[in-house]
Design a protein around this motif. Structure first.
Motif, PDB file in Angstrom:
ATOM      1  N   MET A 122     -61.576  13.514 118.449  1.00 52.63           N
ATOM      2  CA  MET A 122     -60.594  14.589 118.401  1.00 52.63           C
ATOM      3  C   MET A 122     -60.760  15.423 117.135  1.00 52.63           C
ATOM      4  SD  MET A 122     -56.445  14.429 118.542  1.00 52.63           S
ATOM      5  CE  MET A 122     -56.268  13.960 116.834  1.00 52.63           C
ATOM      6  N   LEU A 123     -60.979  14.748 116.000  1.00 53.32           N
ATOM      7  CA  LEU A 123     -61.189  15.435 114.734  1.00 53.32           C
ATOM      8  C   LEU A 123     -62.436  16.313 114.787  1.00 53.32           C
ATOM      9  CD1 LEU A 123     -60.155  15.730 111.816  1.00 53.32           C
ATOM     10  CD2 LEU A 123     -61.622  13.805 111.214  1.00 53.32           C
ATOM     11  N   ARG A 128     -63.858  17.612 117.535  1.00 54.40           N
ATOM     12  CA  ARG A 128     -63.610  18.744 118.446  1.00 54.40           C
ATOM     13  C   ARG A 128     -62.748  19.812 117.777  1.00 54.40           C
ATOM     14  NH1 ARG A 128     -63.015  14.748 122.325  1.00 54.40           N
ATOM     15  NH2 ARG A 128     -60.751  14.851 122.146  1.00 54.40           N
ATOM     16  N   GLN A 129     -61.678  19.378 117.105  1.00 56.72           N
ATOM     17  CA  GLN A 129     -60.786  20.334 116.449  1.00 56.72           C
ATOM     18  C   GLN A 129     -61.493  21.088 115.332  1.00 56.72           C
ATOM     19  OE1 GLN A 129     -57.514  17.848 115.243  1.00 56.72           O
ATOM     20  NE2 GLN A 129     -56.380  18.189 117.142  1.00 56.72           N
ATOM     21  N   SER A 130     -62.248  20.366 114.521  1.00 54.11           N
ATOM     22  CA  SER A 130     -62.941  21.029 113.414  1.00 54.11           C
ATOM     23  C   SER A 130     -64.031  21.960 113.941  1.00 54.11           C
ATOM     24  CB  SER A 130     -63.522  20.001 112.442  1.00 54.11           C
ATOM     25  OG  SER A 130     -64.432  19.144 113.080  1.00 54.11           O
ATOM     26  N   ARG A 190     -63.963  23.585 116.866  1.00 48.65           N
ATOM     27  CA  ARG A 190     -63.272  24.777 117.379  1.00 48.65           C
ATOM     28  C   ARG A 190     -62.875  25.710 116.239  1.00 48.65           C
ATOM     29  NH1 ARG A 190     -59.657  21.270 120.700  1.00 48.65           N
ATOM     30  NH2 ARG A 190     -60.934  20.788 122.512  1.00 48.65           N
ATOM     31  N   MET A 191     -62.303  25.124 115.179  1.00 52.92           N
ATOM     32  CA  MET A 191     -61.883  25.930 114.037  1.00 52.92           C
ATOM     33  C   MET A 191     -63.080  26.627 113.401  1.00 52.92           C
ATOM     34  SD  MET A 191     -59.606  24.899 110.678  1.00 52.92           S
ATOM     35  CE  MET A 191     -60.248  23.270 110.702  1.00 52.92           C
TER      36      MET A 191
END
Length: 195
Positions: free
Chosen positions: A109-110, A112-114, A116-117
């Motif tokens: 999750m970390l 994927r989120q990073s 995307r950002m």
């Protein structure tokens, strides 16, 4: 300047360090760090070499003037490269904690989120740099460099955007004890850049 920054930082840390942190018993895993140290030194060396490979190659085969143009383009492209560094610094503690707790879903999750950002930030800044590249070059370095620096800068910006699509892979390798694999990947990158 570095020494002054170090002294000021050390004074600020010693002044504002929480009392609870001072009372915690410290454990150092010296043997592990001694074993990992050569990998990290090699990783830093290869990353630095890879970063400067274009300048080194251009300097061997072309004029000093062309090397200067590429350096200016790289300096503008660094505006995007800094984003990856900021994201890496921001997520490193969470990545390390998730790995230590064997939280595979948290790590994914970390990541994927990073990623995307990074893609969003890199694309926004990249579009601005590409759209206004001539104005930025003229403003920062002078109109003399606009025509010669513009195209290399666009290529460098596209390279950063492409790299952001893959996310902070290098950081996750190092934070999850895959520094040997990260070292091999860095070595392959340098070899590919030389070829």
């Amino acid at each position: 300047a570095y020494f002054t920054a170090f002294i000021v930082g050390a004074l600020l840390i010693s002044r504002f360090w929480p009392l609870e942190a001072k009372l915690i018993h410290k454990e150092y895993e010296t043997e592990i760090w001694i074993k990992k140290f050569p990998y990290f030194i090699a990783l830093i060396f290869l990353a630095s070499l890879n970063k400067e490979m274009g300048i080194l190659a251009l300097g061997m085969f072309n004029s000093l003037e062309e090397v200067a143009f590429l350096r200016l383009a790289q300096n503008l492209g660094i505006l995007i490269g800094v984003l990856l560094t900021i994201v890496n610094i921001a997520i490193a503690p969470d990545a390390s904690k998730a790995f230590a707790e064997k939280d595979k879903e948290g790590l994914e999750m970390l990541f994927r989120q990073s990623r995307r950002m990074l893609i969003i930030l890199t694309t926004v800044i990249g579009v601005i740099l590409i759209t206004y590249n001539k104005e930025l070059i003229g403003f920062l370095f002078g109109n003399v460099y606009v025509e010669t620096v513009s195209k290399p800068m666009i290529v460098i910006v596209f390279g950063h955007i492409l790299a952001s699509i893959f996310g902070p892979v290098f950081l996750f390798h190092v934070m999850s004890k895959y520094e040997k694999q990260a070292l091999m990947a860095s070595l392959i990158m340098v070899i590919v850049n030389v070829i």
